[in-house]
Motif scaffolding. Structure first.
Motif, mmCIF file in Angstrom:
data_model
loop_
_atom_site.group_PDB
_atom_site.id
_atom_site.type_symbol
_atom_site.label_atom_id
_atom_site.label_comp_id
_atom_site.label_asym_id
_atom_site.label_seq_id
_atom_site.Cartn_x
_atom_site.Cartn_y
_atom_site.Cartn_z
ATOM 1 N N MET A 1 -4.724 -13.543 72.403
ATOM 2 C CA MET A 1 -4.082 -12.269 72.722
ATOM 3 C C MET A 1 -4.000 -11.370 71.489
ATOM 4 O O MET A 1 -4.251 -10.161 71.587
ATOM 5 C CB MET A 1 -2.690 -12.521 73.299
ATOM 6 C CG MET A 1 -2.733 -13.093 74.691
ATOM 7 S SD MET A 1 -1.130 -13.574 75.346
ATOM 8 C CE MET A 1 -0.175 -12.115 75.169
ATOM 9 N N ILE A 2 -3.663 -11.947 70.347
ATOM 10 C CA ILE A 2 -3.590 -11.151 69.120
ATOM 11 C C ILE A 2 -4.974 -10.603 68.754
ATOM 12 O O ILE A 2 -5.114 -9.433 68.383
ATOM 13 C CB ILE A 2 -2.996 -11.997 67.978
ATOM 14 C CG1 ILE A 2 -1.508 -12.250 68.248
ATOM 15 C CG2 ILE A 2 -3.188 -11.316 66.632
ATOM 16 C CD1 ILE A 2 -0.875 -13.253 67.326
ATOM 17 N N LEU A 3 -6.005 -11.448 68.854
ATOM 18 C CA LEU A 3 -7.351 -10.990 68.508
ATOM 19 C C LEU A 3 -7.850 -9.914 69.464
ATOM 20 O O LEU A 3 -8.512 -8.954 69.041
ATOM 21 C CB LEU A 3 -8.316 -12.180 68.497
ATOM 22 C CG LEU A 3 -8.142 -13.152 67.334
ATOM 23 C CD1 LEU A 3 -9.033 -14.373 67.528
ATOM 24 C CD2 LEU A 3 -8.443 -12.484 66.010
ATOM 25 N N VAL A 4 -7.538 -10.060 70.748
ATOM 26 C CA VAL A 4 -7.971 -9.052 71.729
ATOM 27 C C VAL A 4 -7.275 -7.717 71.462
ATOM 28 O O VAL A 4 -7.880 -6.652 71.592
ATOM 29 C CB VAL A 4 -7.691 -9.551 73.172
ATOM 30 C CG1 VAL A 4 -7.801 -8.428 74.172
ATOM 31 C CG2 VAL A 4 -8.651 -10.670 73.537
ATOM 32 N N ILE A 5 -6.022 -7.767 71.065
ATOM 33 C CA ILE A 5 -5.276 -6.529 70.810
ATOM 34 C C ILE A 5 -5.793 -5.812 69.565
ATOM 35 O O ILE A 5 -5.975 -4.590 69.570
ATOM 36 C CB ILE A 5 -3.766 -6.830 70.678
ATOM 37 C CG1 ILE A 5 -3.199 -7.229 72.045
ATOM 38 C CG2 ILE A 5 -3.011 -5.634 70.112
ATOM 39 C CD1 ILE A 5 -1.789 -7.777 71.988
ATOM 40 N N PHE A 6 -6.053 -6.561 68.497
ATOM 41 C CA PHE A 6 -6.358 -5.920 67.215
ATOM 42 C C PHE A 6 -7.848 -5.711 66.937
ATOM 43 O O PHE A 6 -8.196 -4.918 66.080
ATOM 44 C CB PHE A 6 -5.732 -6.715 66.066
ATOM 45 C CG PHE A 6 -4.239 -6.590 66.029
ATOM 46 C CD1 PHE A 6 -3.641 -5.377 65.750
ATOM 47 C CD2 PHE A 6 -3.431 -7.677 66.296
ATOM 48 C CE1 PHE A 6 -2.263 -5.245 65.715
ATOM 49 C CE2 PHE A 6 -2.055 -7.565 66.263
ATOM 50 C CZ PHE A 6 -1.473 -6.344 65.983
ATOM 51 N N PHE A 7 -8.726 -6.430 67.616
ATOM 52 C CA PHE A 7 -10.165 -6.293 67.370
ATOM 53 C C PHE A 7 -10.869 -5.901 68.657
ATOM 54 O O PHE A 7 -10.862 -6.650 69.638
ATOM 55 C CB PHE A 7 -10.754 -7.601 66.830
ATOM 56 C CG PHE A 7 -10.177 -8.021 65.504
ATOM 57 C CD1 PHE A 7 -10.523 -7.352 64.349
ATOM 58 C CD2 PHE A 7 -9.285 -9.072 65.424
ATOM 59 C CE1 PHE A 7 -9.994 -7.725 63.127
ATOM 60 C CE2 PHE A 7 -8.747 -9.458 64.218
ATOM 61 C CZ PHE A 7 -9.096 -8.778 63.064
ATOM 62 N N ASP A 8 -11.494 -4.742 68.638
ATOM 63 C CA ASP A 8 -12.176 -4.254 69.833
ATOM 64 C C ASP A 8 -13.379 -5.121 70.210
ATOM 65 O O ASP A 8 -13.729 -5.226 71.379
ATOM 66 C CB ASP A 8 -12.645 -2.817 69.622
ATOM 67 C CG ASP A 8 -11.477 -1.847 69.539
ATOM 68 O OD1 ASP A 8 -10.414 -2.156 70.120
ATOM 69 O OD2 ASP A 8 -11.635 -0.792 68.890
ATOM 70 N N ALA A 9 -14.009 -5.741 69.227
ATOM 71 C CA ALA A 9 -15.194 -6.551 69.505
ATOM 72 C C ALA A 9 -14.826 -7.889 70.152
ATOM 73 O O ALA A 9 -15.678 -8.540 70.752
ATOM 74 C CB ALA A 9 -15.977 -6.807 68.215
ATOM 75 N N PHE A 10 -13.590 -8.301 70.025
ATOM 76 C CA PHE A 10 -13.145 -9.568 70.620
ATOM 77 C C PHE A 10 -12.686 -9.267 72.043
ATOM 78 O O PHE A 10 -11.574 -8.821 72.286
ATOM 79 C CB PHE A 10 -12.010 -10.173 69.797
ATOM 80 C CG PHE A 10 -11.766 -11.631 70.082
ATOM 81 C CD1 PHE A 10 -12.501 -12.602 69.431
ATOM 82 C CD2 PHE A 10 -10.816 -12.029 70.995
ATOM 83 C CE1 PHE A 10 -12.287 -13.943 69.687
ATOM 84 C CE2 PHE A 10 -10.591 -13.359 71.263
ATOM 85 C CZ PHE A 10 -11.330 -14.322 70.601
ATOM 86 N N THR A 11 -13.555 -9.531 73.004
ATOM 87 C CA THR A 11 -13.289 -9.159 74.392
ATOM 88 C C THR A 11 -12.491 -10.245 75.106
ATOM 89 O O THR A 11 -12.230 -11.320 74.562
ATOM 90 C CB THR A 11 -14.614 -8.930 75.136
ATOM 91 O OG1 THR A 11 -15.350 -10.152 75.150
ATOM 92 C CG2 THR A 11 -15.430 -7.837 74.469
ATOM 93 N N GLY A 12 -12.139 -9.963 76.328
ATOM 94 C CA GLY A 12 -11.388 -10.917 77.139
ATOM 95 C C GLY A 12 -12.158 -12.195 77.392
ATOM 96 O O GLY A 12 -11.578 -13.277 77.481
ATOM 97 N N GLY A 13 -13.465 -12.096 77.511
ATOM 98 C CA GLY A 13 -14.287 -13.289 77.707
ATOM 99 C C GLY A 13 -14.207 -14.232 76.519
ATOM 100 O O GLY A 13 -14.111 -15.456 76.682
ATOM 101 N N TYR A 14 -14.233 -13.654 75.334
ATOM 102 C CA TYR A 14 -14.073 -14.477 74.133
ATOM 103 C C TYR A 14 -12.675 -15.112 74.100
ATOM 104 O O TYR A 14 -12.507 -16.244 73.672
ATOM 105 C CB TYR A 14 -14.286 -13.654 72.868
ATOM 106 C CG TYR A 14 -15.691 -13.174 72.653
ATOM 107 C CD1 TYR A 14 -16.779 -14.013 72.872
ATOM 108 C CD2 TYR A 14 -15.939 -11.883 72.221
ATOM 109 C CE1 TYR A 14 -18.069 -13.567 72.668
ATOM 110 C CE2 TYR A 14 -17.228 -11.427 72.013
ATOM 111 C CZ TYR A 14 -18.290 -12.272 72.244
ATOM 112 O OH TYR A 14 -19.560 -11.836 72.033
ATOM 113 N N GLY A 15 -11.696 -14.345 74.549
ATOM 114 C CA GLY A 15 -10.330 -14.866 74.596
ATOM 115 C C GLY A 15 -10.209 -16.049 75.542
ATOM 116 O O GLY A 15 -9.575 -17.051 75.224
ATOM 117 N N MET A 16 -10.834 -15.930 76.720
ATOM 118 C CA MET A 16 -10.811 -17.052 77.669
ATOM 119 C C MET A 16 -11.525 -18.264 77.096
ATOM 120 O O MET A 16 -11.085 -19.402 77.268
ATOM 121 C CB MET A 16 -11.442 -16.625 78.997
ATOM 122 C CG MET A 16 -10.555 -15.734 79.812
ATOM 123 S SD MET A 16 -11.198 -15.460 81.463
ATOM 124 C CE MET A 16 -12.299 -14.098 81.151
ATOM 125 N N GLY A 17 -12.623 -18.027 76.405
ATOM 126 C CA GLY A 17 -13.338 -19.131 75.781
ATOM 127 C C GLY A 17 -12.489 -19.829 74.725
ATOM 128 O O GLY A 17 -12.478 -21.058 74.629
#
Length: 69
Positions: A29-45
């Motif tokens: 969640m922190i990475l998705v909020i602060f980095f635009d390149a880190f998408t939701g798919g990466y977060g789920m992974g």
């Protein structure tokens, strides 16, 4: 919300699975909020990797208990 509780309720007894999963969820969640390149798919992974790590931790701990066949 009740569906989420029903999904995670069986895992409450397996704290070795929940800790890495929740930690990975927080990091994702922190990475998705602060980095635009880190998408939701990466977060789920990332969360799935945390879940897998917790499962391996639980498996290792359950196999090393003395007195069990």
């Amino acid at each position: 919300m009740e569906a989420l509780f029903e999904l995670f309720a069986p895992l409450i007894g397996y704290w070795r699975v929940m800790i890495p999963t929740l930690a990975a969820l927080l990091v994702a969640m922190i990475l998705v909020i602060f980095f635009d390149a880190f998408t939701g798919g990466y977060g789920m992974g990332l969360v799935l990797l945390g879940l897998g790590g917790g499962m391996l931790w639980e498996l290792g701990a359950s196999q090393s208990k003395p007195g069990q066949p």
